[in-house]
Enzyme design. Structure first.
Site, PDB file in Angstrom:
ATOM      1  N   ASP A  52       0.993  23.595  15.348  1.00  0.00           N
ATOM      2  CA  ASP A  52       0.353  22.789  16.395  1.00  0.00           C
ATOM      3  C   ASP A  52       0.134  23.644  17.641  1.00  0.00           C
ATOM      4  O   ASP A  52      -0.904  23.546  18.309  1.00  0.00           O
ATOM      5  CB  ASP A  52       1.236  21.595  16.773  1.00  0.00           C
ATOM      6  CG  ASP A  52       1.271  20.551  15.666  1.00  0.00           C
ATOM      7  OD1 ASP A  52       0.589  20.767  14.642  1.00  0.00           O
ATOM      8  OD2 ASP A  52       1.987  19.545  15.836  1.00  0.00           O
ATOM      9  N   GLU A 109     -10.999  -0.062  -4.883  1.00  0.00           N
ATOM     10  CA  GLU A 109     -10.206   0.587  -3.834  1.00  0.00           C
ATOM     11  C   GLU A 109      -9.545  -0.466  -2.953  1.00  0.00           C
ATOM     12  O   GLU A 109      -9.994  -1.618  -2.896  1.00  0.00           O
ATOM     13  CB  GLU A 109     -11.030   1.574  -3.004  1.00  0.00           C
ATOM     14  CG  GLU A 109     -12.140   1.010  -2.180  1.00  0.00           C
ATOM     15  CD  GLU A 109     -12.809   2.113  -1.355  1.00  0.00           C
ATOM     16  OE1 GLU A 109     -12.185   2.654  -0.447  1.00  0.00           O
ATOM     17  OE2 GLU A 109     -13.992   2.423  -1.642  1.00  0.00           O
ATOM     18  N   LYS A 118      -8.539  -2.756   0.137  1.00  0.00           N
ATOM     19  CA  LYS A 118      -9.261  -3.214   1.326  1.00  0.00           C
ATOM     20  C   LYS A 118      -8.307  -3.076   2.503  1.00  0.00           C
ATOM     21  O   LYS A 118      -7.317  -3.807   2.609  1.00  0.00           O
ATOM     22  CB  LYS A 118      -9.704  -4.663   1.149  1.00  0.00           C
ATOM     23  CG  LYS A 118     -10.604  -5.142   2.248  1.00  0.00           C
ATOM     24  CD  LYS A 118     -11.228  -6.482   1.891  1.00  0.00           C
ATOM     25  CE  LYS A 118     -12.286  -6.898   2.881  1.00  0.00           C
ATOM     26  NZ  LYS A 118     -11.805  -6.982   4.254  1.00  0.00           N
ATOM     27  N   ASP A 141      -6.656  -3.160   6.165  1.00  0.00           N
ATOM     28  CA  ASP A 141      -6.641  -4.144   7.238  1.00  0.00           C
ATOM     29  C   ASP A 141      -6.911  -3.416   8.550  1.00  0.00           C
ATOM     30  O   ASP A 141      -5.992  -3.054   9.274  1.00  0.00           O
ATOM     31  CB  ASP A 141      -5.262  -4.817   7.253  1.00  0.00           C
ATOM     32  CG  ASP A 141      -5.379  -6.269   7.592  1.00  0.00           C
ATOM     33  OD1 ASP A 141      -6.511  -6.708   7.858  1.00  0.00           O
ATOM     34  OD2 ASP A 141      -4.345  -6.957   7.585  1.00  0.00           O
ATOM     35  N   TYR A 173     -16.077   4.347   2.983  1.00  0.00           N
ATOM     36  CA  TYR A 173     -16.276   3.691   1.695  1.00  0.00           C
ATOM     37  C   TYR A 173     -17.738   3.420   1.339  1.00  0.00           C
ATOM     38  O   TYR A 173     -18.023   2.943   0.265  1.00  0.00           O
ATOM     39  CB  TYR A 173     -15.461   2.405   1.589  1.00  0.00           C
ATOM     40  CG  TYR A 173     -15.695   1.385   2.692  1.00  0.00           C
ATOM     41  CD1 TYR A 173     -16.923   0.758   2.867  1.00  0.00           C
ATOM     42  CD2 TYR A 173     -14.649   1.025   3.528  1.00  0.00           C
ATOM     43  CE1 TYR A 173     -17.108  -0.184   3.852  1.00  0.00           C
ATOM     44  CE2 TYR A 173     -14.824   0.072   4.526  1.00  0.00           C
ATOM     45  CZ  TYR A 173     -16.060  -0.525   4.684  1.00  0.00           C
ATOM     46  OH  TYR A 173     -16.246  -1.465   5.667  1.00  0.00           O
ATOM     47  N   LYS A 183      -8.476 -10.978  -2.675  1.00  0.00           N
ATOM     48  CA  LYS A 183      -7.490 -10.971  -1.599  1.00  0.00           C
ATOM     49  C   LYS A 183      -6.057 -11.070  -2.137  1.00  0.00           C
ATOM     50  O   LYS A 183      -5.819 -11.715  -3.149  1.00  0.00           O
ATOM     51  CB  LYS A 183      -7.751 -12.146  -0.647  1.00  0.00           C
ATOM     52  CG  LYS A 183      -9.061 -12.056   0.098  1.00  0.00           C
ATOM     53  CD  LYS A 183      -9.177 -10.755   0.820  1.00  0.00           C
ATOM     54  CE  LYS A 183      -9.694 -10.700   2.187  1.00  0.00           C
ATOM     55  NZ  LYS A 183      -9.592 -11.533   3.227  1.00  0.00           N
ATOM     56  N   CYS A 200      31.293 -20.728  18.037  1.00  0.00           N
ATOM     57  CA  CYS A 200      30.756 -20.518  16.685  1.00  0.00           C
ATOM     58  C   CYS A 200      30.480 -21.873  16.021  1.00  0.00           C
ATOM     59  O   CYS A 200      31.368 -22.727  15.981  1.00  0.00           O
ATOM     60  CB  CYS A 200      31.762 -19.720  15.852  1.00  0.00           C
ATOM     61  SG  CYS A 200      31.299 -19.618  14.111  1.00  0.00           S
ATOM     62  N   CYS A 204      33.235 -22.210  13.038  1.00  0.00           N
ATOM     63  CA  CYS A 204      34.687 -22.306  13.195  1.00  0.00           C
ATOM     64  C   CYS A 204      35.112 -22.624  14.623  1.00  0.00           C
ATOM     65  O   CYS A 204      36.298 -22.802  14.884  1.00  0.00           O
ATOM     66  CB  CYS A 204      35.357 -21.019  12.716  1.00  0.00           C
ATOM     67  SG  CYS A 204      35.068 -19.623  13.818  1.00  0.00           S
ATOM     68  N   CYS A 259      30.758 -13.961  16.482  1.00  0.00           N
ATOM     69  CA  CYS A 259      31.841 -14.937  16.452  1.00  0.00           C
ATOM     70  C   CYS A 259      33.145 -14.146  16.449  1.00  0.00           C
ATOM     71  O   CYS A 259      33.292 -13.164  15.713  1.00  0.00           O
ATOM     72  CB  CYS A 259      31.729 -15.771  15.178  1.00  0.00           C
ATOM     73  SG  CYS A 259      33.266 -16.562  14.705  1.00  0.00           S
ATOM     74  N   CYS A 286      37.107 -17.587  10.258  1.00  0.00           N
ATOM     75  CA  CYS A 286      35.764 -18.178  10.220  1.00  0.00           C
ATOM     76  C   CYS A 286      35.284 -18.261   8.767  1.00  0.00           C
ATOM     77  O   CYS A 286      35.043 -17.234   8.126  1.00  0.00           O
ATOM     78  CB  CYS A 286      34.788 -17.338  11.041  1.00  0.00           C
ATOM     79  SG  CYS A 286      33.121 -18.010  10.988  1.00  0.00           S
TER      80      CYS A 286
HETATM   81  O1  I6G Z   1     -15.258  -4.865   4.542  1.00  0.00           O
HETATM   82  C1  I6G Z   1     -15.291  -3.961   3.564  1.00  0.00           C
HETATM   83  C2  I6G Z   1     -14.143  -3.302   3.208  1.00  0.00           C
HETATM   84  C3  I6G Z   1     -14.156  -2.378   2.205  1.00  0.00           C
HETATM   85  C4  I6G Z   1     -16.515  -3.676   2.912  1.00  0.00           C
HETATM   86  C5  I6G Z   1     -16.513  -2.728   1.869  1.00  0.00           C
HETATM   87  C6  I6G Z   1     -15.310  -2.080   1.525  1.00  0.00           C
HETATM   88  O2  I6G Z   1     -15.360  -1.183   0.549  1.00  0.00           O
HETATM   89  C7  I6G Z   1     -14.175  -0.565   0.153  1.00  0.00           C
HETATM   90  N1  I6G Z   1     -17.667  -2.454   1.246  1.00  0.00           N
HETATM   91  C8  I6G Z   1     -18.778  -3.101   1.588  1.00  0.00           C
HETATM   92  C9  I6G Z   1     -20.035  -2.796   0.850  1.00  0.00           C
HETATM   93  C10 I6G Z   1     -18.779  -4.037   2.612  1.00  0.00           C
HETATM   94  N2  I6G Z   1     -17.670  -4.318   3.266  1.00  0.00           N
HETATM   95  C11 I6G Z   1     -20.020  -4.746   3.001  1.00  0.00           C
END
Ligand code: I6G
Length: 667
Positions: free
Chosen positions: A32, A113, A115, A117, A225, A314, A406, A409, A424, A430
């Protein structure tokens, strides 16, 4: 070209290369400090010679002047949303729909793959240079977050190679890795600031900063993606090759991407990811399946604002909102008082939750929660559900107060100085503490007494068949059989399990005793260090502090525990009941471990275990596991989609092992 001009170009190329090695390949080649030195040199050159500045300069990663507002960006190719499937039946219906539409009943090739968050983002490259980045917004219009995106190390400011389309828009998800999120929140708490609720909020908050120098301090990353706008150039004719191509241009692609054929392989992929979900370094909320072949995608087209050729299956949500009905105070094995939230039952993390921990009074204060509020409850994997934040304040709010006595007890509840957890003071008087210590003693990672669970312990204690842990070994089948919901057969099974538990290990026995702050790992360290129970029992504070992960506080808990006459009596009674363990073999010399002196590199994705599991197993056999390949590497283990590390290993003539060979090595 001037000398300065040449040097600036040289520095930019070098810094881009090391950035790619560090952030995309996770395979740094320089320290680094060295990187920072090169960056400072370029910063100085640009400051002295502004004409040398370029849009893709790595100096842009530290953040630009704060904005007063984000400007709008119109997406030339709309950023669509994805349809959802909430069950395997809905996924099967999706697959059937596609086969009908394609009028072809053969298995469809999908690219699967996770999804992530995070937040969907669009990156626009002109002649290989990142010129603009935008949020998805409503899909048609987003916000210009170019300055913020430039600060993310894993996003190339200039694409590698020269075969990219002159205009290329790449899409993907910006997210905050779990580890970075944890550290960020720890830092915010330390500074008395409000922590983020989850990594997604942290990523969103960081990207929506008008001051990009703040974004630059946030641990964000991106996986790409999809491709949006393409002009003057082309991309491959299917999803998998496109992702591979993006990878070659220096963009980060999720290593879990996999080609699956037909619905049954889709289901296998989903199950496998659900299984390893909690171990992934980032949060995901489902799996995306996309038809691989672009001709087929075109034929399938779109329905309203979503492609027909893709779906997100999901996972059950890990966070939900519900009402906090009441708070009760539970007493643990060591007397710790834990506030437990009684909730309006809610389906979260795949189960119905009606109780969740609130940890301690400090936490209650920190999140500012009152009875009557609507709260956010989180349950991830097997983790105990917890209340993480207030969602909306209740109309009638009741203050949560810790009792002074407590609830089990009646003994005083005390809060030691500097501690967050009140306790406690009843000790063995107890009943709650005694019952919890019996449950702990019998638990799977301790003495592993099959069938002696929480409900049975309560029954045995209430019927006065067990008063202390050693009483377990005096239980008689005929007494147990008389308990509610117990028959002769179950009683006999329990007695057999108790008998079997007598053959144990020293580490399990130490852990089972329930010494304060002595968890599984510390118990193991103590056993490996002292080798016999007697030596642990008589060890001094100083001798204990020499053990790995034993500090002064833990050492003092151990000394205090073994000093108590009552504990000495219980240990004697347990040994008289014939509990025993094999002697611990002394590995006098670490070099005697089978893989001592060997260095391995893991790359690509493994199917039978995660990379971190493989790493642990190799380390347990004495091997070193590193992130980069060099001539000194003994071998690299190449899983699926192994990339540049495999190429480098082959170049250096380093041995390459398959996943099967790794399994043999470990076995
Ligand atoms: O919201 C998304 C998450 C992941 C995506 C997506 C995705 O691909 C791994 N791919 C597309 C084509 C779209 N939303 C519209």
């Amino acid at each position: 070209m001037t000398i300065n001009h040449k040097r600036a170009e040289e520095l930019r190329t070098t810094l881009h290369h090391h950035n790619y090695q560090y952030y995309v390949l996770d395979d740094p080649e320089i320290s680094d400090a060295k990187y920072d030195g090169l960056l400072r040199e370029l910063q100085q050159l640009e400051a002295d010679n502004p004409e040398l500045f370029t849009m893709d300069s790595p100096t842009q990663r530290v953040g630009a002047a704060p904005l007063s507002a984000f400007t709008s960006v119109k997406h030339e190719v709309p950023m669509l949303s994805l349809g959802n499937a909430f069950s395997s039946e809905e996924l099967a219906a999706f697959d059937k729909r596609l086969r009908n539409r394609l009028d072809d009943d053969t298995d469809i090739e999908y690219i699967a793959e996770p999804k992530l968050d995070g937040l969907a983002v669009s990156l626009l490259y002109e002649k290989g240079i990142l010129i603009r980045a935008a949020t998805r917004g409503d899909g048609t219009t987003g916000e210009d977050i170019t300055d913020n995106i430039r600060t993310i190390g894993s996003i190339p400011l200039a694409l590698k190679g020269d075969d990219w389309p002159q205009t290329l828009e790449v899409r993907g998800e910006v997210y905050m890795p779990k580890e970075g999120f944890k550290k960020l929140n720890e830092g915010l708490l330390k500074e008395g600031e409000k922590p983020f609720i989850n990594p997604r909020n942290a990523a969103a908050g960081s990207l929506r900063q008008l001051d990009s120098s703040i974004t630059a301090t946030r641990p964000l990353a991106m996986y790409c993606y999809a491709v949006g706008l393409v002009k003057d150039g082309s991309i491959p004719d299917n999803q998998l090759d496109t992702l591979e191509q993006l990878g070659q241009w220096g963009l980060r692609i999720c290593p879990e991407v996999k080609k699956v054929k037909g619905i049954s392989e889709c289901n296998d992929y989903y199950q496998n990811l659900a299984y390893i979900r909690s171990e992934l370094p980032y949060e995901i909320d489902g799996i995306v399946f996309k038809v691989n072949n672009f001709d087929q995608q075109k034929e399938l087209g779109f329905v309203s604002r979503a492609p027909r050729w893709a779906i997100a299956q999901k996972f059950p949500a890990e966070e939900e909102t519900t009402e906090l009905l009441d708070v009760e105070f539970q007493v643990g094995r060591t007397g710790a008082i834990t506030p437990v939230a009684r909730l309006e039952p809610v389906f979260v993390g795949g189960v119905t939750v009606s109780n969740a921990t609130l940890h301690n009074m400090d936490e209650i204060k920190r999140i500012g929660v009152y009875i009557g509020d609507t709260v956010i409850v989180k349950r991830a994997g097997d983790v105990i559900p917890k209340v993480v934040a207030v969602h909306t304040q209740g109309k009638k709010r009741i203050v949560i107060e810790q009792p002074t006595q407590c609830p089990e007890c009646g003994s005083d509840i005390l809060l030691e100085e500097g501690e967050a957890i009140a306790r406690c003071s009843g000790g063995l008087f107890c009943p709650a503490q005694v019952k919890e210590s019996i449950k702990h003693f019998a638990s799977r990672k301790a003495m592993d007494i099959d069938g002696l669970g929480s409900k049975l312990v309560v029954q045995l204690y209430d019927q006065q068949l067990i008063k202390h842990i050693d009483d377990i070994y005096r239980l008689k089948a005929e007494d147990v059989a008389k308990l509610e919901r117990m028959g002769e057969k179950s009683a006999e099974n329990l007695i057999n399990a108790i008998e079997a538990s007598k053959q144990t290990t020293l580490a399990r026995f130490i852990y089972a005793l329930g010494i304060r702050e002595v968890g599984e790992a510390t118990a193991k360290s103590l056993a490996e260090h002292f080798l016999t129970l007697e030596k642990i029992q008589t060890a001094t504070q100083e001798a204990l502090e020499e053990v790995d992960d034993v500090g002064p506080i833990v050492a003092s808990h151990i000394v205090t525990f073994f000093k108590q006459p009552h504990n000495q009596e219980i240990i004697k009674a347990l040994l008289d009941a014939n509990i025993s363990w094999p002697e611990i073999e002394i590995i006098a010399d670490e070099t005697q471990q089978p893989l001592a002196g060997k260095t391995y590199v893991l790359t690509g994705s493994l199917t039978s275990m995660t990379r971190s599991q493989a790493k642990e197993k190799l380390q347990a056999l004495g091997a070193k596991v590193t992130g980069s390949v060099s001539k000194k590497t003994t071998a690299i283990i190449a899983g699926e989609k192994a990339g540049s590390k495999l190429t480098k290993a082959e170049k250096l003539g380093v041995m390459v092992l398959s996943e099967e060979q790794l399994a043999e090595l470990i076995a």
